[in-house]
Design a protein around this motif. Structure first.
Motif: not given
Length: 278
Positions: A32-39, A55-62, A148-155, A185-186
């Motif tokens: 979801d590009l709305n979510l990647t932009s929010k991050i 780890g950009p993968g297909p580039g959504g967050l990029t 650093l703004t990083l996605m992790f498992q919630k735990e 933050v999210m």
């Protein structure tokens, strides 16, 4: 949001380039590009910053980072299958995206980035904690990054921000809070990803401190916290007995009850104890 830059949707990009997420690479794509932009916005003003993305993968967050005005993005991707999709993004943003096909754990990024630098990433689950610890434990402080703004498992995210007495409180919380100001933050549900993981995820934003929060001997602090939390149900006079026969006296000297357990002790107290072993 189908697109933010004239490029196809992420679902279409994945189909076009046959980018089936690989479990062994810790991949879970956020589509979801709305979510990647929010991050990207959670990282703050990026217009004067270089951004490191792992780890950009297909580039959504990029795409979100570039659309939100990042001065320049260095995207480090281990999976060579993602290179064509990332190259398409680079064409849309000439001179602003550098893609490196490498393992971030073995890459010296110093030659690729110009300060100020922010790190923003949906980290692969299998290396996320290790990368965070490396970024929090450089030989010299302050580090190369501002935040650093990083996605992790919630735990994992909860372990980073935990306080004394919390079930999640441990070495990761102490390391993060000693040198940075972390906050969640999210939060994101499993269905936001493809494939959907079995757990919820969360984004943590860590702002570096110019100096550690409390004076401490880093090596002693690492050893003491490792010993304390590796046997977290034991009293400190037992779990830290390898520190020397006078451990009870030293605990008392810094205001820690020898019968206390590691999960009850504040960062400030652990730092005070470490200074006695400097």
């Amino acid at each position: 949001m189908a697109a933010i830059d004239g490029l196809p949707s992420l679902a279409q990009v994945i189909r076009t380039h046959d980018l089936v997420a690989k479990k062994q690479l810790g991949q879970n794509f956020l589509l979801d590009l709305n979510l990647t932009s929010k991050i990207a916005r959670c990282a703050g003003d990026l217009t004067q910053c270089d951004v490191l993305e792992v780890g950009p993968g297909p580039g959504g967050l990029t795409r979100g980072l570039l659309a939100e005005g990042a001065r320049r993005v260095l995207a480090v991707e281990k999976d060579a299958r993602c290179m064509p999709a990332l190259a398409e993004i680079a064409m849309i943003y000439p001179g602003r995206l550098e893609v490196v096909n490498a393992d971030a754990l073995g890459l010296d990024i110093s030659a690729h980035l110009t300060p100020p630098v922010r790190v923003v990433a949906n980290l692969p689950y299998n290396v996320g904690t290790e990368l965070l610890i490396r970024w929090l434990s450089p030989e010299h402080w302050p580090p190369f990054w501002q935040s650093l703004t990083l996605m992790f498992q919630k735990e994992v995210a909860q372990r980073i921000v935990a306080k004394p007495g919390d079930k999640a409180y441990g070495r990761l919380a102490l390391l993060a809070q000693w040198r940075a100001e972390p906050k969640i933050v999210m939060s994101l549900p499993p269905e936001a990803f493809s494939p959907a993981p079995k757990v919820h995820s969360a984004v943590v934003h860590l702002t570096r401190l110019e100096q550690p929060r409390f004076e401490a001997n880093a090596a002693a602090l690492s050893r003491i916290t490792a010993m304390g939390f590796n046997q977290r149900r034991k009293m400190l006079r037992s779990s830290l007995k390898a520190m020397g026969p006078d451990i009870e006296a030293k605990l008392t000297q810094v205001g820690i009850a020898p019968t206390a357990r590691a999960e009850e002790i504040s960062l400030e107290q652990f730092c005070a104890l470490s200074r006695l072993y400097d």
